[in-house]
Scaffold this motif. Sequence first.
Motif, short mmCIF file in Angstrom:
data_model
loop_
_atom_site.label_atom_id
_atom_site.label_comp_id
_atom_site.label_asym_id
_atom_site.label_seq_id
_atom_site.Cartn_x
_atom_site.Cartn_y
_atom_site.Cartn_z
N PHE A 63 11.70 2.10 -1.96
CA PHE A 63 11.54 3.08 -3.04
C PHE A 63 11.69 4.50 -2.49
CE2 PHE A 63 8.52 -0.23 -4.95
CZ PHE A 63 9.51 -0.75 -5.77
N LEU A 77 11.51 10.82 -9.42
CA LEU A 77 11.22 9.41 -9.70
C LEU A 77 9.86 9.30 -10.39
CD1 LEU A 77 12.12 6.41 -9.17
CD2 LEU A 77 10.59 6.48 -7.19
N ALA A 80 9.49 2.90 -10.49
CA ALA A 80 10.53 2.03 -9.93
C ALA A 80 9.93 0.67 -9.66
CB ALA A 80 11.09 2.62 -8.63
N SER A 240 14.82 2.09 -11.94
CA SER A 240 14.06 3.33 -11.87
C SER A 240 14.05 4.04 -13.22
CB SER A 240 14.67 4.28 -10.82
OG SER A 240 15.83 4.91 -11.34
N SER A 242 13.55 8.07 -14.20
CA SER A 242 13.46 9.38 -13.58
C SER A 242 13.66 10.45 -14.64
CB SER A 242 14.51 9.53 -12.48
OG SER A 242 15.82 9.44 -13.02
#
Length: 243
Positions: A63, A77, A80, A240, A242
């Motif tokens: 990650f 981020l 995830a 993910s 974001s």
Amino acid sequence: MSWRAFSPICLLLLTACGRANALDIGSVSAGGMTYTVATVDLGRDRLALHWLNPTTRQPYRTFGQLRDRLRKEGRTLLFATNSGIYAPGPKPLGLHVEQGRTLVPLNNARSGGNFALLPNGVFWIAGGRAGVTETQAYRRSNVSPTFATQSGPLLVQGGTLHPEFRKTGTSFKVRSGVGVCRDGRVRFAISRGPVNFYSFAVFFRDTLRCPDALYLDGSISAYATADTDTQLAPFAGIWSVSR
């Protein structure tokens, strides 16, 4: 614990994440197990799939590597999790689609571990839509996904649990999965401890209200947030969210 009872916590987390994002991350308990659940609204959240770093062409194994890459692109981020079962390489064992490009083709294996515990399936995103579709039905469909991952087994299909699951099942592991739920949102769930397939599938169907859900992976399942990372092993494929 019902999803409705959990919603006040979600609202607090939503505020923490910023109003531009609908992402909710929190804990939900059901059947004696606690799960970390991330709820994604495709109309407001940026959900994407990653395998190879575009600069090095090497897999993102952690990650942290993906977080650093997103930071270089001016992104943060928020959440995830690993995308599914993988093969030596490392490379995804089944279908892997990024930005509309098929990097690994559909896998029609009928034997070999959880992946081939049929029916298995594909979790896909096409624009603002998402679905969990049985592998052969997906092959026959005209879905042109932006992102997709194949894994197995299917946990829930049309509200029905996988036919091989038993309440008395003796295989207990940490498990992760993804469901497309009745409210149209995508929910990722990672168990905090060992759970069998039956209980995990029931959690998606009855607590998260997801009529379609797919198993992603077992003991190495992990997740990351802006300030948390539970990873213990490398991955080949990461979902993910974001901003």
